[in-house]
Design a protein around this motif. Structure first.
Motif, PDB file in Angstrom:
ATOM      1  N   PRO A   1      58.225  29.009  37.048  1.00 52.58           N
ATOM      2  CA  PRO A   1      58.237  27.809  37.900  1.00 52.58           C
ATOM      3  C   PRO A   1      58.397  28.103  39.394  1.00 52.58           C
ATOM      4  N   ILE A   2      59.148  29.129  39.744  1.00 52.40           N
ATOM      5  CA  ILE A   2      59.371  29.418  41.164  1.00 52.40           C
ATOM      6  C   ILE A   2      58.082  29.868  41.866  1.00 52.40           C
ATOM      7  N   ARG A   3      57.098  30.365  41.117  1.00 56.39           N
ATOM      8  CA  ARG A   3      55.836  30.843  41.711  1.00 56.39           C
ATOM      9  C   ARG A   3      54.654  29.921  41.407  1.00 56.39           C
ATOM     10  N   THR A   4      54.934  28.736  40.861  1.00 58.76           N
ATOM     11  CA  THR A   4      53.869  27.798  40.503  1.00 58.76           C
ATOM     12  C   THR A   4      53.031  27.402  41.714  1.00 58.76           C
ATOM     13  N   LYS A   5      53.653  27.189  42.864  1.00 55.15           N
ATOM     14  CA  LYS A   5      52.888  26.817  44.062  1.00 55.15           C
ATOM     15  C   LYS A   5      51.864  27.892  44.408  1.00 55.15           C
TER      16      LYS A   5
ATOM     17  N   ILE B   1      50.101  36.743  43.548  1.00 57.09           N
ATOM     18  CA  ILE B   1      49.833  35.686  42.570  1.00 57.09           C
ATOM     19  C   ILE B   1      48.784  34.711  43.082  1.00 57.09           C
ATOM     20  N   SER B   2      48.886  34.292  44.336  1.00 59.12           N
ATOM     21  CA  SER B   2      47.897  33.340  44.860  1.00 59.12           C
ATOM     22  C   SER B   2      46.517  33.972  44.956  1.00 59.12           C
ATOM     23  N   THR B   3      46.447  35.234  45.315  1.00 58.29           N
ATOM     24  CA  THR B   3      45.163  35.922  45.440  1.00 58.29           C
ATOM     25  C   THR B   3      44.515  36.143  44.073  1.00 58.29           C
ATOM     26  N   VAL B   4      45.286  36.615  43.111  1.00 57.10           N
ATOM     27  CA  VAL B   4      44.745  36.838  41.771  1.00 57.10           C
ATOM     28  C   VAL B   4      44.339  35.505  41.138  1.00 57.10           C
ATOM     29  N   SER B   5      45.147  34.493  41.326  1.00 61.88           N
ATOM     30  CA  SER B   5      44.834  33.178  40.781  1.00 61.88           C
ATOM     31  C   SER B   5      43.528  32.647  41.367  1.00 61.88           C
ATOM     32  N   ALA B   6      43.344  32.779  42.679  1.00 59.66           N
ATOM     33  CA  ALA B   6      42.106  32.328  43.315  1.00 59.66           C
ATOM     34  C   ALA B   6      40.909  33.094  42.771  1.00 59.66           C
ATOM     35  N   SER B   7      41.064  34.383  42.579  1.00 61.78           N
ATOM     36  CA  SER B   7      39.977  35.208  42.057  1.00 61.78           C
ATOM     37  C   SER B   7      39.601  34.799  40.631  1.00 61.78           C
TER      38      SER B   7
END
Length: 85
Positions: free
Chosen positions: A67-71, A29-35
């Motif tokens: 919500p649990i993966r929002t960060k 999630i963090s990688t896709v979001s950054a991309s």
């Protein structure tokens, strides 16, 4: 679990982001979001980027993150906002 580590680079000219890139690794999630985020902020005014919200990132991703993966989802956005301060 390893902590996500990203380097974000912004090329800014005349108050607009002309290019944005990231390098690093984290959860999916963090990688896709950054991309997706670095792709979508290209051409945006700095003030508009500073005002982006979770809702905007959800729209960029095409899905609402729980919500649990929002960060994870907002890690790159928070980093970009820190860069622009």
């Amino acid at each position: 679990d390893a902590l996500p580590i990203f380097t974000i680079q912004l090329n800014v000219k005349k108050g607009k982001i002309v290019d944005a890139k990231f390098y690093g690794s984290g959860c999916v999630i963090s990688t896709v979001s950054a991309s997706v985020l670095t792709k979508n902020i290209k051409g945006m005014k700095l003030e508009d980027v500073k005002n982006l919200t979770k809702s905007d990132v959800d729209k960029f991703l095409g899905v609402e993150i729980t919500p649990i993966r929002t960060k994870c989802e907002l890690l790159a956005l928070e980093a970009i906002k820190q860069i622009l301060k």
